[in-house]
Scaffold this active site. Structure first.
Site, mmCIF file in Angstrom:
data_model
loop_
_atom_site.group_PDB
_atom_site.id
_atom_site.type_symbol
_atom_site.label_atom_id
_atom_site.label_comp_id
_atom_site.label_asym_id
_atom_site.label_seq_id
_atom_site.Cartn_x
_atom_site.Cartn_y
_atom_site.Cartn_z
ATOM 1 N N TRP A 158 0.811 -1.322 0.001
ATOM 2 C CA TRP A 158 0.047 0.146 -0.079
ATOM 3 C C TRP A 158 1.080 1.195 0.068
ATOM 4 C CZ3 TRP A 158 -0.697 -4.222 3.290
ATOM 5 C CH2 TRP A 158 -1.966 -5.143 3.049
ATOM 6 N N HIS A 179 -6.876 1.565 2.459
ATOM 7 C CA HIS A 179 -8.128 0.801 2.048
ATOM 8 C C HIS A 179 -9.008 0.887 3.276
ATOM 9 C CE1 HIS A 179 -5.062 -2.338 4.564
ATOM 10 N NE2 HIS A 179 -5.360 -0.947 5.135
ATOM 11 N N ARG A 205 -4.120 6.262 -2.656
ATOM 12 C CA ARG A 205 -2.656 5.418 -2.799
ATOM 13 C C ARG A 205 -1.735 6.486 -3.632
ATOM 14 N NH1 ARG A 205 -3.979 -0.900 -3.339
ATOM 15 N NH2 ARG A 205 -5.249 -0.854 -1.522
ATOM 16 N N GLN A 219 -13.579 1.468 -2.134
ATOM 17 C CA GLN A 219 -13.460 0.128 -1.804
ATOM 18 C C GLN A 219 -14.646 -0.444 -0.953
ATOM 19 O OE1 GLN A 219 -9.913 -1.159 0.574
ATOM 20 N NE2 GLN A 219 -8.908 -1.645 -1.257
ATOM 21 N N VAL A 262 -5.521 -11.204 7.528
ATOM 22 C CA VAL A 262 -6.297 -12.417 7.336
ATOM 23 C C VAL A 262 -5.263 -13.912 7.499
ATOM 24 C CG1 VAL A 262 -8.483 -11.802 6.502
ATOM 25 C CG2 VAL A 262 -6.629 -12.282 4.715
ATOM 26 N N ALA A 316 -13.388 -11.669 6.728
ATOM 27 C CA ALA A 316 -13.227 -10.223 6.067
ATOM 28 C C ALA A 316 -13.099 -10.467 4.694
ATOM 29 C CB ALA A 316 -12.156 -9.627 6.777
HETATM 30 N N1 DAH Z 1 -7.362 -4.171 2.069
HETATM 31 C C1 DAH Z 1 -7.078 -5.017 0.831
HETATM 32 C C2 DAH Z 1 -6.524 -4.325 -0.143
HETATM 33 O O1 DAH Z 1 -6.659 -3.180 -0.070
HETATM 34 C C3 DAH Z 1 -8.242 -5.981 0.332
HETATM 35 C C4 DAH Z 1 -8.467 -7.026 1.340
HETATM 36 C C5 DAH Z 1 -8.136 -8.167 1.252
HETATM 37 C C6 DAH Z 1 -9.565 -6.908 2.467
HETATM 38 C C7 DAH Z 1 -8.356 -9.348 2.085
HETATM 39 C C8 DAH Z 1 -9.760 -7.816 3.515
HETATM 40 C C9 DAH Z 1 -9.389 -9.063 3.090
HETATM 41 O O2 DAH Z 1 -10.609 -7.576 4.409
HETATM 42 O O3 DAH Z 1 -9.580 -10.032 3.920
HETATM 43 O O4 DAH Z 1 -5.898 -4.764 -0.997
#
Ligand code: DAH
Length: 348
Positions: A158, A179, A205, A219, A262, A316
């Site tokens: 990120w 995010h 970003r 998102q 996760v 998630a």
């Molecule tokens: N936050 C991640 C991104 O911006 C996307 C994401 C991936 C969110 C896995 C989640 C997850 O909640 O479990 O690339």
């Protein structure tokens, strides 16, 4: 002709002229009225011609009276002309039913807004609630409590726009959220399981833009935490979502992926709804389209907000609505969304 005689003729002329003017209601008649009373051979001119017989004093007296009458008649003429014009115009705007209607420029929802609402509706139908959070965020929520400590290489996933401001303690920098995942932490800090929530919102970003990257985008995050939640629940929920968004004959595929918050983490793909899996431009000939990241909430994250990770589990997920809209509508450049080109926006 005597003075009295002339004065009588003048006042009689004035009365008659004004009376006949009152009865006129078209421009042609108005013009002949002007010729009759004010023209070079008109009555008033005739009378004025007769003034040469009078002596100086009388001539001045009668002359000035005649001029007054003349300008009064001219004024009445132009007033009458104006009122005829007004009447004609009013008649037209009220009664011309043949005029074509004026088209009204209708506003519409931005394609991102439409897709975000569609995504939210799909999850609301499965019992999720909607929450929103701040776009300016602490490092602690955006990274640290999501199991991405300072100097962790995963931060490279990120590229961050930092805000030049420090917490009172000076220990957690501020940024524009990269995010919507930080809202997982805020929600868990503020409530107890069971949790089923989705979070739509803007993210930022520090990134060079191209056809598939914007520095600003949306998102939609999802979080479900409770007792006995399993990976199978996650698959079932996201499968149902894919069917609502992309059609009831969809297949889904989960493959291992890495996200620090996760464990296990997954990337979810659907079979290509354009070619049904045989290979085309949309799926880049693979037959599959990746639509989101997902996974089981890392126990470290649960412990971090004070949840007992031996009692609670959860899943998630996070997706980019612009990407979903691009797939759904065959849009090939993400920059079109935010360049305010009406030719693009009008199509939705
Ligand atoms: N936050 C991640 C991104 O911006 C996307 C994401 C991936 C969110 C896995 C989640 C997850 O909640 O479990 O690339």
């Amino acid at each position: 002709m005597s003075v009295d005689n002339i004065l009588n003729r003048l006042s009689e002329l004035k009365v008659r002229a004004l009376q006949s003017l009152n009865g006129i209601d078209d421009t042609e008649a108005l013009d002949s009225w002007r010729v009759d009373y004010l023209g070079r051979r008109g009555e008033l001119t005739q009378i004025l011609r007769g003034l040469s017989d009078l002596d100086n004093d009388d001539r001045r007296h009668v002359g000035s009276l005649a001029n007054n009458i003349k300008s009064e008649l001219e004024q009445s003429l132009s007033d009458h002309q104006q009122s005829l014009k007004d009447r004609e115009l009013a008649g037209r705007t009220q009664f011309d039913v043949t005029l074509p209607g004026r088209s009204i420029d209708m506003g519409r929802l931005h394609p991102t807004t439409q897709i975000v609402r569609e995504i939210c509706d799909a999850f609301v139908s499965m019992g999720f609630q909607i929450a929103e959070g701040p776009e300016v965020e602490w490092d602690r929520y955006n990274f640290e409590m999501l199991n991405i400590p300072k100097d962790h290489p995963a931060r490279d996933m990120w590229d961050t726009l930092w805000v030049d401001y420090k917490d009172n303690n000076g220990d957690t920098p501020m940024l524009l959220r990269t995010h919507t995942s930080p809202m997982q932490i805020r929600i868990m800090e503020d409530s107890e399981p069971p949790i089923r929530v989705i979070v739509p919102g803007k993210c930022y970003r520090y990134e060079a833009t191209d056809a598939t990257h914007e520095w600003h985008f949306y998102q939609v995050e999802g979080l479900a935490v409770g007792e006995g939640i399993t990976f199978a629940d996650m698959k079932g929920t996201l499968f149902e979502f894919a069917r609502i968004m992309f059609g009831s004959d969809r297949k889904v595929r989960f493959r291992v992926d890495y996200f620090p918050f996760v464990e296990p983490g997954a990337e979810m793909a659907i079979d290509c709804f354009v070619c049904k899996g045989s290979g085309c431009r949309v799926c880049k000939n693979s037959g599959w389209i990746e639509i989101m990241g997902a996974g089981m909430v890392n126990p470290k994250v649960l412990e971090g907000v004070g949840y007992d990770s031996s009692k609670y589990t959860g899943f998630a997920f996070g997706m980019g609505p612009e990407r979903i809209a691009m797939l759904k509508y065959g849009i090939d450049d993400i920059r079109l969304f935010y360049s305010n080109d009406m030719r693009f926006l009008r199509q939705f």
